[in-house]
Write a protein that holds these residues in place. Structure first.
Motif, mmCIF file in Angstrom:
data_model
loop_
_atom_site.group_PDB
_atom_site.id
_atom_site.type_symbol
_atom_site.label_atom_id
_atom_site.label_comp_id
_atom_site.label_asym_id
_atom_site.label_seq_id
_atom_site.Cartn_x
_atom_site.Cartn_y
_atom_site.Cartn_z
ATOM 1 N N ILE A 288 -8.868 1.706 -7.357
ATOM 2 C CA ILE A 288 -10.368 1.402 -7.717
ATOM 3 C C ILE A 288 -10.940 0.501 -6.546
ATOM 4 N N ASP A 289 -10.322 -0.301 -6.152
ATOM 5 C CA ASP A 289 -10.590 -1.479 -5.156
ATOM 6 C C ASP A 289 -10.745 -0.732 -3.568
ATOM 7 N N GLY A 290 -10.369 0.514 -3.505
ATOM 8 C CA GLY A 290 -10.927 1.136 -2.306
ATOM 9 C C GLY A 290 -9.547 1.464 -1.450
ATOM 10 N N ASP A 291 -8.195 1.360 -1.860
ATOM 11 C CA ASP A 291 -7.240 1.640 -1.043
ATOM 12 C C ASP A 291 -7.037 2.914 -1.034
ATOM 13 N N THR A 292 -6.158 3.345 0.282
ATOM 14 C CA THR A 292 -6.058 4.846 0.716
ATOM 15 C C THR A 292 -4.736 5.251 0.146
ATOM 16 N N ALA A 293 -4.622 6.588 -0.636
ATOM 17 C CA ALA A 293 -3.144 6.943 -1.012
ATOM 18 C C ALA A 293 -2.830 7.845 0.252
ATOM 19 N N GLU A 294 -1.396 7.477 0.103
ATOM 20 C CA GLU A 294 -0.656 8.520 1.253
ATOM 21 C C GLU A 294 0.621 8.753 0.807
ATOM 22 N N ILE A 295 1.186 10.032 1.367
ATOM 23 C CA ILE A 295 2.424 10.331 1.108
ATOM 24 C C ILE A 295 3.502 9.977 2.348
ATOM 25 N N GLU A 296 4.719 9.283 2.092
ATOM 26 C CA GLU A 296 5.451 9.121 3.105
ATOM 27 C C GLU A 296 6.532 10.228 2.763
ATOM 28 N N LEU A 297 6.765 11.005 3.551
ATOM 29 C CA LEU A 297 8.002 11.955 3.757
ATOM 30 C C LEU A 297 9.461 11.343 4.000
#
Length: 370
Positions: A288-297
């Motif tokens: 909600i605060d604006g962080d970016t979601a990423e997937i680390e394989l």
């Protein structure tokens, strides 16, 4: 002849040497400021040599002729040197005479080297009498190397290699510390693992009963599976499309199911990869605060992901974890295979803003971006 003998016999015998003549003048007595501590009594030093000393103070008559441990104290500006020596005490026969003579019984003891250095420095003029203190007048820093001295080529090369080694080690430690700091501050990793599958529709059991037939290779319109319900009816479900079939674990002929259990997932061959995982309440707040979601394989590859929360309110578990759906971009989904595992991480918004700023600067200054 008799007169001659008489004159020879009546000549005076040679004068005998004074007792302890050799020890009296072998080492000169120096008037140097020092103090002595004997039997917890402080005495003021008058003069001292390597073998004897004279001090002034009051001592009990019982110590006369005794061998005692004497502390010799030399006071300098800001520090003191204490030397410990054994000495024989000689008190004056006059009761009102405070002078005490000390004869060191072991002049070559452990106190000799520092005492000899102090006395020789005083004789040479490196130490001067400053009232009750000693002052040092010698050099205060090491002599510089001779101007004509040249360092050999091998020594210069060794110094260069040593300097480069320590510089590289320092840079490596700085890089490691910076990486650990960024890893802790910039990223937050979720606990639940991420497993990717094709996006598609879930086929569920229409009634409670036992699986009597399964055909994972069924074409569109053919029976995919049949259930012998508890009521005695045989319920068959047809394949809705020519799709890829992804069975759920525990599905086999003869197995029992309950109404609503997920049995199969059917997906188009080119469908994007999706995954469902658990997201903590802290992670939801960071999104909600604006962080970016990423997937680390597992191989270290990082892919951007879109997060969709599918459970809210009463569906959230007791620990505050809710089920979320992760979707990858088309280009990213084509680079991995179904079944690939990874973990969800949230990148701090401030770090993203800094990276975007560098990208914008690089657009104006290509050399800076490189």
């Amino acid at each position: 002849m008799s007169n001659t003998e008489s004159s020879h016999n009546t000549s005076l015998p040679p004068k005998a040497l004074p007792e302890e003549f050799v020890f009296e003048d072998e080492h000169p007595m120096l008037t140097i400021p020092f103090g002595a501590i004997i039997d917890d009594r402080r005495l003021e030093g008058s003069c001292i040599s390597l073998t004897k000393a004279e001090v002034t103070g009051l001592l009990p008559k019982s110590l006369n002729g005794n061998e005692e441990l004497v502390t010799l104290r030399f006071d300098f500006d800001g520090f003191s040197i204490n030397l410990f020596a054994e000495a024989r005490i000689e008190l004056s026969e006059e009761s009102d005479n405070p002078k005490v003579k000390l004869s060191f019984t072991n002049p070559t003891g452990e106190h000799l080297p520092p005492m000899r250095y102090i006395l020789n420095s005083f004789i040479a003029g490196d130490m001067v009498n400053m009232g009750a203190l000693l002052g040092f007048t010698g050099p205060t820093k090491a002599k510089p190397p001779a101007p004509n001295a040249k360092t050999s080529v091998a020594r210069r090369a060794a110094n260069g290699v040593r300097g480069a080694f320590f510089a590289a080690m320092g840079a490596g430690l700085v890089f490691l510390a910076a990486s650990m700091f960024i890893e802790r501050v910039a990223y937050k990793y979720e606990e639940s693992p991420v497993v990717f599958t094709r996006a598609g529709d879930i086929m569920r059991a229409t009634a409670s009963g036992q699986i009597s037939y399964i055909n994972f290779d069924a074409a569109e319109g053919e029976v995919a599976y049949s259930i012998s319900s508890n009521s005695g009816d045989l319920l068959s479900t047809k394949m809705p499309c020519d799709c890829e079939v992804l069975p759920y674990s525990g599905l086999f002929t003869g197995g029992t199911v309950l109404a609503g259990d997920a049995l199969l997932k059917v997906a188009e061959p080119n469908a994007p990869l999706v995954s469902e995982t658990k997201l903590s309440s802290e992670g939801a707040a960071r999104l909600i605060d604006g962080d970016t979601a990423e997937i680390e394989l597992a191989d270290g590859t990082v892919l951007p992901a879109h997060v969709q929360i599918v459970e809210t309110g009463a569906q959230v578990d007791l620990r505050g974890y809710s089920k979320v759906k992760l979707t990858l971009a088309d280009a990213a989904s084509r680079s991995i295979e179904p079944g690939t595992i990874g973990r969800l991480r949230l990148r701090d918004a401030a770090i993203s803003n800094i990276q975007q700023a560098f990208v914008k600067i690089g657009n104006f200054f290509p050399g800076f971006a490189s």
